[in-house]
Motif scaffolding. Structure first.
Motif: not given
Length: 313
Positions: A18-19, A22, A28-31, A33-35, A37, A50
């Motif tokens: 993820f790092t 991203a 950012v990593q949260s972005g 992850s959201s993409s 999902r 997971r």
């Protein structure tokens, strides 16, 4: 299904982190992850296992990856069609190259010429084993590669150079006094070689097997520089491309001996997908290579013309 989500999915599948994914996509990593999902919601399946480290694809993710790459390439081609009207080349060029290609070919010069002519293209160079890079071009992970092509490849092959392999050994090695050597004289010798997956390993394996010979792999290292250093230190001998740069002072002492009874070569070809599967940037890079190759042939021919025009040197 958004192209942005597909691009993030491919980045995560290729980087397996993820790092890193991203960072590659500048989010950012949260972005990220959201993409991912959101894409999983669109396709109705989990795409990544997971909690796995490194990040691993599920069976559904593996099935989507190839099509995702094709979709992104098609979108890039559509964008390029518009750019072509305006005379601008954009997008990306992912090139695979042998670790030692710069010793034999002006690879960085070609890249510089292409980058300066097409500043809108993002260029990435990958260095892996030859067979792995062939597979990466075949499955869309790379746009093209400078590698030895195999006879069964489905890719377009543009031959660039063929160079003979020579024996390299330390000056105090028992074989060092030979001016030429037969392959049978190398039976049972200790070798320093690149790892499996390099095309030259397959060439040597086939040659020794065909002649009923064996060799001991005393040390296996990635790259010709450490191979040469270890040969100079006396760890073993090596069969390597004669076109390598041996100008380092410690390497000048090496004995380079041609084979007298067999011809073993290292080839470098430019490989890329057939037809519309080749990206616009790849096709433009091919044009550059073919132009430079034609110029080199013309220069070589000019050097062969007698200065007095008499036809006699």
């Amino acid at each position: 299904m958004e192209l942005r989500n597909l691009r993030h999915f491919v980045a995560l599948a290729e980087e397996q982190s993820f790092t890193n994914a991203a960072s590659r996509e500048l989010i950012v990593q949260s972005g990220l992850s959201s993409s991912v999902r959101a894409l999983e919601k669109d396709v109705g399946a989990r795409l990544f296992v997971r909690g796995s480290r490194p990040v691993r694809l599920t069976a559904a993710g593996e099935a989507l990856l190839v099509q995702a790459r094709h979709t992104l390439d098609a979108a890039a081609a559509a964008q390029q069609a518009v750019q072509d009207v305006q005379g601008v080349l954009a997008g990306r060029l992912r090139v695979g190259a042998l670790n030692s290609v710069g010793h034999t070919l002006p690879f960085t010069t070609w890249l510089a010429e292409f980058a300066l002519a097409h500043p809108g293209v993002h260029i990435t160079v990958v260095q892996e084993g030859a067979q792995q890079m062939l597979d990466m071009v075949d499955n869309g992970e790379l746009d093209c590669a400078l590698v030895p092509a195999t006879s069964d490849t489905r890719l377009v092959v543009l031959p660039l150079v063929v160079e003979p392999l020579v024996l390299a050994c330390a000056p105090d090695h028992p074989l060092a006094t030979n001016t030429a050597i037969r392959l049978s004289q190398l039976d049972g010798e200790r070798f320093v070689e690149p790892p499996s997956g390099w095309a030259i390993r397959a060439t040597l394996d086939d040659a020794f097997r065909a002649n009923g010979l064996t060799r001991q792999i005393a040390c296996e290292v990635y790259g010709w520089e450490p191979v040469l250093d270890l040969v100079r230190a006396g760890v073993g001998i090596s069969l390597l491309p004669g076109g390598l740069d041996f100008s380092r002072p410690s390497w000048r002492e090496l004995r380079l001996i041609p084979l007298s009874d067999v011809r073993l070569d290292r080839r470098i070809d430019f490989v890329y997908p057939k037809g519309a599967a080749a990206s616009p940037a790849t096709r433009r890079f091919v044009e550059l290579l073919e132009h430079n190759r034609a110029m080199a042939v013309e220069q070589d021919a000019a050097l062969d013309v007698p200065l007095d025009g008499s036809g006699q040197g």
